[in-house]
Structure formats: structure tokens, C-alpha cells
Scaffold this motif. Structure first.
Motif, PDB file in Angstrom:
ATOM      1  N   SER A  45       0.832  -1.209   0.000  1.00  0.00           N
ATOM      2  CA  SER A  45       0.000   0.000   0.000  1.00  0.00           C
ATOM      3  C   SER A  45       0.861   1.251   0.000  1.00  0.00           C
ATOM      4  CB  SER A  45      -0.939  -0.016   1.206  1.00  0.00           C
ATOM      5  OG  SER A  45      -1.683   1.166   1.284  1.00  0.00           O
ATOM      6  N   VAL A  46       1.899   1.276   0.838  1.00  0.00           N
ATOM      7  CA  VAL A  46       2.771   2.449   0.893  1.00  0.00           C
ATOM      8  C   VAL A  46       3.545   2.585  -0.420  1.00  0.00           C
ATOM      9  CG1 VAL A  46       4.715   3.517   2.084  1.00  0.00           C
ATOM     10  CG2 VAL A  46       2.953   2.335   3.397  1.00  0.00           C
ATOM     11  N   ALA A  47       4.006   1.428  -0.969  1.00  0.00           N
ATOM     12  CA  ALA A  47       4.710   1.479  -2.252  1.00  0.00           C
ATOM     13  C   ALA A  47       3.818   2.034  -3.338  1.00  0.00           C
ATOM     14  CB  ALA A  47       5.218   0.080  -2.635  1.00  0.00           C
ATOM     15  N   GLU A  48       2.546   1.634  -3.289  1.00  0.00           N
ATOM     16  CA  GLU A  48       1.598   2.141  -4.286  1.00  0.00           C
ATOM     17  C   GLU A  48       1.414   3.661  -4.136  1.00  0.00           C
ATOM     18  OE1 GLU A  48       0.320   0.502  -6.751  1.00  0.00           O
ATOM     19  OE2 GLU A  48      -0.704   2.282  -7.447  1.00  0.00           O
ATOM     20  N   SER A 103       9.028  11.748   7.874  1.00  0.00           N
ATOM     21  CA  SER A 103      10.123  12.700   7.691  1.00  0.00           C
ATOM     22  C   SER A 103      10.366  12.968   6.206  1.00  0.00           C
ATOM     23  CB  SER A 103      11.400  12.153   8.342  1.00  0.00           C
ATOM     24  OG  SER A 103      11.208  11.983   9.741  1.00  0.00           O
ATOM     25  N   LEU A 104      10.285  11.890   5.405  1.00  0.00           N
ATOM     26  CA  LEU A 104      10.499  12.036   3.963  1.00  0.00           C
ATOM     27  C   LEU A 104       9.405  12.891   3.332  1.00  0.00           C
ATOM     28  CD1 LEU A 104      12.130  11.342   1.482  1.00  0.00           C
ATOM     29  CD2 LEU A 104      10.816   9.225   1.251  1.00  0.00           C
ATOM     30  N   VAL A 105       8.166  12.710   3.786  1.00  0.00           N
ATOM     31  CA  VAL A 105       7.050  13.507   3.262  1.00  0.00           C
ATOM     32  C   VAL A 105       7.285  14.990   3.568  1.00  0.00           C
ATOM     33  CG1 VAL A 105       4.601  14.039   3.576  1.00  0.00           C
ATOM     34  CG2 VAL A 105       5.326  11.691   3.253  1.00  0.00           C
ATOM     35  N   ASP A 106       7.735  15.284   4.813  1.00  0.00           N
ATOM     36  CA  ASP A 106       8.017  16.684   5.161  1.00  0.00           C
ATOM     37  C   ASP A 106       9.067  17.285   4.227  1.00  0.00           C
ATOM     38  OD1 ASP A 106       7.706  16.051   8.745  1.00  0.00           O
ATOM     39  OD2 ASP A 106       6.185  16.579   7.239  1.00  0.00           O
ATOM     40  N   LEU A 107      10.125  16.502   3.938  1.00  0.00           N
ATOM     41  CA  LEU A 107      11.178  16.985   3.054  1.00  0.00           C
ATOM     42  C   LEU A 107      10.643  17.221   1.641  1.00  0.00           C
ATOM     43  CD1 LEU A 107      14.098  17.646   2.345  1.00  0.00           C
ATOM     44  CD2 LEU A 107      14.533  15.178   2.087  1.00  0.00           C
ATOM     45  N   ILE A 108       9.862  16.268   1.141  1.00  0.00           N
ATOM     46  CA  ILE A 108       9.323  16.387  -0.228  1.00  0.00           C
ATOM     47  C   ILE A 108       8.391  17.580  -0.332  1.00  0.00           C
ATOM     48  CG2 ILE A 108       7.809  15.265  -1.923  1.00  0.00           C
ATOM     49  CD1 ILE A 108       9.041  12.607  -1.042  1.00  0.00           C
ATOM     50  N   LEU A 152      13.988  10.999  -4.710  1.00  0.00           N
ATOM     51  CA  LEU A 152      13.535  10.577  -3.382  1.00  0.00           C
ATOM     52  C   LEU A 152      12.341   9.639  -3.474  1.00  0.00           C
ATOM     53  CD1 LEU A 152      13.818  13.977  -1.452  1.00  0.00           C
ATOM     54  CD2 LEU A 152      15.320  11.980  -1.211  1.00  0.00           C
ATOM     55  N   LEU A 153      11.382   9.967  -4.333  1.00  0.00           N
ATOM     56  CA  LEU A 153      10.187   9.121  -4.486  1.00  0.00           C
ATOM     57  C   LEU A 153      10.546   7.778  -5.099  1.00  0.00           C
ATOM     58  CD1 LEU A 153       7.611  11.773  -5.713  1.00  0.00           C
ATOM     59  CD2 LEU A 153       7.645  10.625  -3.479  1.00  0.00           C
ATOM     60  N   GLN A 154      11.460   7.792  -6.064  1.00  0.00           N
ATOM     61  CA  GLN A 154      11.853   6.538  -6.711  1.00  0.00           C
ATOM     62  C   GLN A 154      12.560   5.616  -5.710  1.00  0.00           C
ATOM     63  OE1 GLN A 154      14.008   7.149 -10.311  1.00  0.00           O
ATOM     64  NE2 GLN A 154      14.225   5.007 -10.802  1.00  0.00           N
ATOM     65  N   GLN A 155      13.450   6.207  -4.882  1.00  0.00           N
ATOM     66  CA  GLN A 155      14.145   5.406  -3.880  1.00  0.00           C
ATOM     67  C   GLN A 155      13.158   4.825  -2.862  1.00  0.00           C
ATOM     68  OE1 GLN A 155      17.157   4.937  -5.518  1.00  0.00           O
ATOM     69  NE2 GLN A 155      17.936   4.860  -3.445  1.00  0.00           N
ATOM     70  N   ALA A 156      12.220   5.656  -2.404  1.00  0.00           N
ATOM     71  CA  ALA A 156      11.237   5.187  -1.425  1.00  0.00           C
ATOM     72  C   ALA A 156      10.360   4.101  -2.004  1.00  0.00           C
ATOM     73  CB  ALA A 156      10.383   6.363  -0.944  1.00  0.00           C
ATOM     74  N   THR A 157       9.965   4.255  -3.268  1.00  0.00           N
ATOM     75  CA  THR A 157       9.151   3.220  -3.916  1.00  0.00           C
ATOM     76  C   THR A 157       9.905   1.901  -3.961  1.00  0.00           C
ATOM     77  OG1 THR A 157       8.070   4.891  -5.285  1.00  0.00           O
ATOM     78  CG2 THR A 157       7.893   2.623  -6.013  1.00  0.00           C
ATOM     79  N   ALA A 158      11.193   1.983  -4.357  1.00  0.00           N
ATOM     80  CA  ALA A 158      11.997   0.758  -4.437  1.00  0.00           C
ATOM     81  C   ALA A 158      12.142   0.102  -3.060  1.00  0.00           C
ATOM     82  CB  ALA A 158      13.375   1.085  -5.021  1.00  0.00           C
ATOM     83  N   GLU A 159      12.361   0.934  -1.999  1.00  0.00           N
ATOM     84  CA  GLU A 159      12.516   0.368  -0.649  1.00  0.00           C
ATOM     85  C   GLU A 159      11.248  -0.338  -0.188  1.00  0.00           C
ATOM     86  OE1 GLU A 159      15.612   3.863   0.885  1.00  0.00           O
ATOM     87  OE2 GLU A 159      13.696   3.541   1.893  1.00  0.00           O
ATOM     88  N   HIS A 160      10.101   0.284  -0.401  1.00  0.00           N
ATOM     89  CA  HIS A 160       8.855  -0.330   0.062  1.00  0.00           C
ATOM     90  C   HIS A 160       8.460  -1.523  -0.801  1.00  0.00           C
ATOM     91  CE1 HIS A 160       7.552   2.245   3.394  1.00  0.00           C
ATOM     92  NE2 HIS A 160       8.185   3.225   2.758  1.00  0.00           N
ATOM     93  N   THR A 161       8.821  -1.485  -2.085  1.00  0.00           N
ATOM     94  CA  THR A 161       8.572  -2.652  -2.924  1.00  0.00           C
ATOM     95  C   THR A 161       9.420  -3.828  -2.452  1.00  0.00           C
ATOM     96  OG1 THR A 161       8.074  -1.241  -4.821  1.00  0.00           O
ATOM     97  CG2 THR A 161       8.636  -3.530  -5.285  1.00  0.00           C
ATOM     98  N   THR A 162      10.696  -3.533  -2.096  1.00  0.00           N
ATOM     99  CA  THR A 162      11.562  -4.586  -1.546  1.00  0.00           C
ATOM    100  C   THR A 162      11.002  -5.105  -0.222  1.00  0.00           C
ATOM    101  OG1 THR A 162      13.470  -3.533  -2.590  1.00  0.00           O
ATOM    102  CG2 THR A 162      13.904  -5.116  -0.831  1.00  0.00           C
ATOM    103  N   ALA A 163      10.497  -4.177   0.619  1.00  0.00           N
ATOM    104  CA  ALA A 163       9.900  -4.592   1.892  1.00  0.00           C
ATOM    105  C   ALA A 163       8.692  -5.479   1.671  1.00  0.00           C
ATOM    106  CB  ALA A 163       9.511  -3.366   2.712  1.00  0.00           C
ATOM    107  N   ALA A 164       7.905  -5.156   0.657  1.00  0.00           N
ATOM    108  CA  ALA A 164       6.743  -5.988   0.336  1.00  0.00           C
ATOM    109  C   ALA A 164       7.180  -7.377  -0.099  1.00  0.00           C
ATOM    110  CB  ALA A 164       5.910  -5.333  -0.757  1.00  0.00           C
ATOM    111  N   GLY A 165       8.282  -7.425  -0.864  1.00  0.00           N
ATOM    112  CA  GLY A 165       8.800  -8.722  -1.279  1.00  0.00           C
ATOM    113  C   GLY A 165       9.257  -9.556  -0.093  1.00  0.00           C
TER     114      GLY A 165
END
Length: 646
Positions: A45-48, A103-108, A152-165
Motif C-alpha cells: 500500500s505504501v509502495a503504491e 520525515s520524507l514527506v516533510d522533506l518532499i 527521493l520518491l523513486q528510492q522510497a518506492t523501491a525500498e517499500h517494494t523490496t519490503a513488500a517482497g
């Protein structure tokens, strides 16, 4: 105590122990499976949400570039909508993410405020026409901030996709542990009592079913039953590392105007449409391929060990299936799809990069309305020369002293007399000098600027026709129409108004269209041509033989003239096949009641051969090159003198 009682007690104690053990396994399996499934669903969900935010940034960039190309378009509204979409996605991340995500959302959001402030100033510079300021703001602020947000968004997407895996892998491990624990407990229970074995089997089946259902929910789309983004990314990564002669290809598919179905018919019909799209896409590919739904109306297809050419062919097959009507119960709808194709290792070597390349190609296909587009590295770069050329052309149209018309004569073969002229656009750039039409017309055709250019040519051509009429000469003038112009709903009104303003009879105007322009949207193009024909405007099919050459549509079009393409005429005296094609085109045109014009006539032998074949009109360098109107008058006088000589 009798031995039988002791055995019975031992059996009861053993049964109780087995029951307790089985209960513990059941509780453990249920809790562990539920927790693993929740973790997988949460990560997905977060990755999405990050993907939606990443997509919104891409839409902001497209809208910003579009406004630079076409300030009069609604690109600013699209840019504001994309910014709002980004805020909605960031809100989802706040609701679903962890402390690091907050924290990442605040930065973005901080970076986004800087970006929006820079864009406001960039738009103002575009409105003023200050290209130097536009480029400085773009390079120093807009691109820098946008690229950082994108990264930043691409890195976060990749991290959460990996977490989902990882969560999915944990879910599989829990399933295996539960299976073996249940199997062991079942064997122990079977040794104690047969009745208990039935109970154990029931527990085991129920537990396995729950685990399977939880795993499926965590890895598949609930609406279509297709794999989700997490599974698709995992399988793509596996395909990239698998030994094979060819790397995998990815197709990114997006439905055009899907929002209109939801807004007009309702979400129930939209959901049914997505289910049918999923079934058709799955049926169109091979059993080894993976079709996934990524988000909304966006699908992806993984083609393992499939090269770029085969991937494009498969994409076209999928597109053909989706272009058939969809029966949604009491409503039938027709949709179109845009597909981007990216192949490894030529385009990318990582799963996320390969999806990104396919996504870029898909947006290119959607913007150009070409259906299927294969990724090219040039799509990733900002074509600054194209932007500068479009800006210069827009200013040239406003200046009224850079764009001019040249007229090429069309000569009747029967009596060698002038039958009309074709108006051709010329551009004299104040700095770069003459710019060839092949350099700026294709660029203009990718934007709405081609409509302005065509109206400019039409207005000046009719003004020149009026001048010839005032001088006592009737000269029919031909003007080319691009596919965009032919699909403009206001075209007929524009032509009607200009004919009236210049007091030119409609019979002196020729509008030339290509077969490809008509076939882009046959129904609308045919309706527009009929309205123009009803005005009295003569219509011509240009470049015949190089397009679709559809007899079915050709005989239905209200066309007066057929122009044989120069590529066949120029070699008809040396190439038997070209001569046969020219002869066939002339016979076809005459059988359909049309006048036939041969383009590219460069030698007397061509003219003589065309006359023998029954061609009506010739046009080419053998008679004259395109020339200004004043020079055309001199050309006509010289021909009269030559004809009058002994």
C-alpha cells in the motif's frame, strides 16, 4: 488400575496433548499468517502511494513542458491537477507510512513548495516570451528540484517494494512452517485415534486455505485477480538474472480516457471494464508471460526472453484486442490504449529502471497518440533545440514577415496549360536563414501549432487568389492539411469564414489530405471532408500509394482529385513495377471519377509517358520549382511568349 483403563487414560492424555498442540499450531498459524499478510499489504500500500506520488511528479513535468510548447493550452490546469494529485499521494503516505516516511514527506513537501514557486515564475517568463529567463529558471531551479523529488520518491518506492517482497517471503515461510507442523501433529493424532485424524485433517485444510487466501490477497489485485506491482517487480528482477539468449521486455499499458467512463457511466462500469481488459490482455499473451495491474487503469506485461521487435509485435496484438468494443451489460464502449515497450539490456538492466523506461515510452505514445512506442534514450532527454524551434516558429507566425508562400504550377498534359498551383510554406529565419519545411513542419505537427501554421497558409493563399482574381486571372490554389487539422472540429468554420473574408469562390480552393490523415479517424475525417465538399471546396488525396491505400474508404470519400506520389513517378521510366503502379493509380482515379495528378515530374520523358497513360495533370521541376507569386506571373508570360513563337 486395570491396564485397559491405563491405556485409555494414556490415550485420552495423548489425545488431549495432540488437541492442545494442534490448537497451538492453529493459533500460531492464524496469527503469524495474519501478521505477515498485513505487513505485505501495508508495504504494498505504501509502495503504491509512493508510485502515485512519483507519477504525479512526472505529470507535473509533462504539463510544465507542454505549457512551454503551447502557452495557450490548458497545461497550467493540468499542472495544478498533478500538484494536487501529489499532495493526495503524500497524504496517503502519511496515513500508511512509518516515522521515516513522515520525515520524507516533510522533506518532499518543502521541496515541492520551492518547485511550485519556481514554476510560477517560469510560467510568467513563458507568458512574457523571455526564453533566456525560462531556460535559467528551468535549469537552475525547476529541473534541480524536480529531479531531487523524483529521486527521493523513486528510492522510497523501491525500498517499500523490496519490503513488500520480504513480507511475501515471510508469508511463504510461515505457510511452510504451519504445513509441516500440522502434518507432524496430524501423524501423531492418527497414531492415537482414527477419529481424531478427521479433526486434524479439518484443521489442516482450514489452516492451509486461510494461508493460501491470505497470500493471494497480499500479492494480487482484488478487482482483476492479476498479480500486483510487488509480484511484477519481483518477477521482472528474476527474469533479468535468469540465463537466457535474450533479456526480458516490459510493456506498460494505460487506457486512454478511462476517467470518462468512470465519470459518465459510474465506477461499477469502470470496474467491469478493467476486469474485461485484464482478461483480454491475459488471453493475448503467452502462458509464460505475466500480466499485472499496477494501479488504476495502468497495467504491465512481462515478456521473459523476448527481444524488442517481438515485444512490439506482441504489444500491437494486445492493442488490437483492446480496440474491439467492450460489452458492459447494457452499455457498449470503445476505448483505446497507449503502450510503451522497453527491453533489457538495451534500455535498462534493473527492474525499476526497465519499468521506468516503459513508462516513459507509454507517456510518449499517449502524447503522440500513436498507440505503441518503443523506448528510445532520446525520450529521456530534454530536446532543447526542438523547444527553441517551436518558440521561434510561434514568434514567426506573430511577426508576419518571416513566413511566406511559394507556388508550384500544376500543368494540364492535354494542352500544356496551367490548371492551378500548390501553395507551399517557406520560413526565412532572421538569424538562421532559410529553414527547410522538413525541419519545422514535423515538429509543429506534434503540437497544436500546426493548426495556426495551416490557417496562416490558408489565409495568405486565399489573399493571393483574390489578388489574381482582381487581375483578371482565375488560379485554383491547393493547400495541404495535416492530420491534426483534419480532426479540428472548427476547420469547416475557419474555411467558410476565410472564403467569405477574401471573397474567393470555394471552387478555386483545393485542400489536400493524405490517406494516413484520413485513416487516423475515418469517421470524423469523412464527416469533415463531406462538409468541405458541400461548401464547394475541391478535395485531393495527396501522396497516393504511400499510405493505407484502403479502397473501401477511398470510394466513400468525396474526393475530386488523386495525386500519385513522386516516389513512383520519378522512376517509372526505369522501374517496371513503378510504371505498373502509376498506371493502376491513374485507372483507379478515373474509374472513381477523379482527376489524376502526377507529382515529381522532373523530365520530359516522364510527362510524355504520363500523357500516354492518360494522366490529367503533372507537377514537378520539369515545369517549374515552387516560386513567389510575382515570379509565377513572369513564368506564365514566358510560356505565352514561347507558345506564340514560330
Amino acid at each position: 488400575m486395570p491396564r485397559s483403563h491405563l491405556k485409555r487414560r494414556v490415550a485420552l492424555v495423548g489425545l488431549a496433548a495432540v488437541l492442545l498442540t494442534l490448537t497451538g499450531v492453529s493459533v500460531f498459524g492464524t496469527v503469524a499468517t495474519r501478521d505477515a499478510a498485513r505487513a505485505a499489504q501495508s508495504a504494498s500500500s505504501v509502495a503504491e502511494a509512493y508510485h502515485l506520488a512519483h507519477e504525479a511528479v512526472g505529470l507535473e513535468e509533462i504539463a510544465e513542458q507542454q505549457y512551454r510548447l503551447e502557452p495557450e493550452s490548458n497545461a497550467r490546469g493540468q499542472h495544478a491537477a498533478a500538484a494536487q494529485q501529489l499532495q493526495s499521494a503524500l497524504k496517503l503516505i502519511r496515513e500508511r507510512g512509518n516515522a521515516r516516511d513522515l520525515s520524507l514527506v516533510d522533506l518532499i513537501q518543502t521541496l515541492q513548495r520551492r518547485y511550485l514557486d519556481a514554476v510560477v515564475r517560469l510560467f510568467a517568463a513563458v507568458d512574457k516570451g523571455d526564453q533566456t529567463l525560462v531556460r535559467r529558471i528551468d535549469m537552475d531551479e525547476v529541473q534541480h528540484t524536480s529531479v531531487r523529488i523524483d529521486y527521493l520518491l523513486q528510492q522510497a518506492t523501491a525500498e517499500h517494494t523490496t519490503a513488500a517482497g520480504r513480507a511475501n517471503a515471510r508469508l511463504n515461510q510461515v505457510e511452510q512452517v504451519v504445513f509441516f507442523a500440522t502434518l507432524f501433529t496430524f501423524a501423531a493424532g492418527l497414531a492415537l485415534i482414527v477419529v481424531f485424524s478427521a479433526v486434524a485433517v479439518g484443521y489442516q485444510r482450514r489452516l492451509m486455505r486461510q494461508a493460501t487466501e491470505s497470500a493471494h490477497r497480499a500479492t494480487h489485485d482484488a478487482l482483476t485477480g492479476l498479480p500486483n506491482r510487488s509480484v511484477f517487480t519481483t518477477r521482472t528482477a528474476e527474469a533479468l538474472t535468469a540465463p537466457a539468449e535474450a533479456g526480458p521486455s516490459v510493456l506498460m499499458l494505460d487506457l486512454d480516457r478511462f476517467k470518462e467512463v468512470n465519470d459518465t457511466l459510474g465506477h461499477h462500469y469502470g470496474d467491469e471494464l478493467l476486469r474485461q481488459v485484464a482478461r483480454r490482455a491475459s488471453a493475448a499473451v503467452r502462458a509464460t508471460d505475466t500480466v499485472a495491474r499496477l494501479a488504476g487503469d495502468e497495467f504491465a506485461i512481462l515478456l521473459p526472453t523476448t527481444g524488442s521487435e517481438d515485444a512490439v509485435r506482441l504489444a500491437q496484438r494486445v492493442q488490437s484486442e483492446l480496440h474491439r468494443s467492450f460489452d458492459l451489460g447494457d452499455v457498449t464502449v470503445d476505448i483505446e490504449a497507449s503502450i510503451g515497450v522497453a527491453s533489457a539490456p538495451a534500455d535498462a538492466t534493473g527492474a525499476d529502471e526497465l519499468l521506468r523506461c516503459a513508462d516513459i515510452a507509454m507517456y510518449t505514445a499517449k502524447d503522440a497518440k500513436t498507440g505503441t512506442v518503443a523506448y528510445r534514450p532520446a525520450m529521456h532527454a530534454d530536446d532543447s533545440s526542438r523547444l527553441l524551434l517551436l518558440g521561434d516558429l510561434r514568434r514567426a507566425l506573430d511577426a508576419e514577415d518571416q513566413i511566406s508562400l511559394a507556388y508550384q504550377p500544376k500543368v494540364r498534359l492535354a494542352d500544356d496549360e496551367l490548371s492551378g498551383v500548390e501553395a507551399l510554406v517557406r520560413w526565412q529565419h532572421p538569424v538562421r536563414g532559410p529553414i527547410a519545411p522538413n525541419d519545422f513542419i514535423p515538429v509543429a505537427e506534434t503540437t497544436g501549432l500546426i493548426n495556426r501554421l495551416t490557417l496562416y497558409v490558408l489565409r495568405h493563399a486565399l489573399a493571393q487568389t483574390r489578388a489574381w482574381l482582381d487581375g483578371g486571372r482565375e488560379v485554383p490554389v491547393a493547400v495541404n492539411l495535416s492530420p491534426r487539422c483534419l480532426l479540428d472540429p472548427n476547420l469547416v468554420d475557419h474555411v467558410t469564414r476565410m472564403l467569405g473574408e477574401h471573397r474567393v469562390p470555394a471552387s478555386l480552393l483545393r485542400l489536400e489530405v493524405t490517406e494516413s490523415a484520413v485513416m487516423a479517424n475515418p469517421a470524423q475525417a469523412t464527416a469533415t471532408l463531406r462538409q468541405l465538399h458541400d461548401l464547394g471546396v475541391h478535395l485531393s488525396i495527396d501522396d497516393y500509394g504511400t499510405g493505407y491505400s484502403s479502397m473501401a474508404y477511398l470510394k466513400q470519400l468525396p474526393v475530386d482529385e488523386l495525386k500519385v506520389d513522386r516516389t513512383f513517378v520519378q522512376h517509372m521510366d526505369t522501374d517496371h513495377d513503378d510504371a505498373v503502379l502509376v498506371r493502376g493509380a491513374i485507372e483507379l482515379g478515373h474509374n472513381l471519377g477523379m482527376t489524376v495528378v502526377a507529382e515529381g515530374v522532373e523530365a520530359g520523358a516522364h510527362a510524355a509517358a504520363l500523357y500516354e497513360l492518360g494522366c490529367d495533370i503533372a507537377q514537378g521541376y520539369h515545369y517549374a520549382r515552387p516560386m513567389p507569386a510575382a515570379q509565377l506571373e513572369e513564368w506564365l508570360r514566358s510560356r505565352r511568349v514561347a507558345a506564340a513563337a514560330p
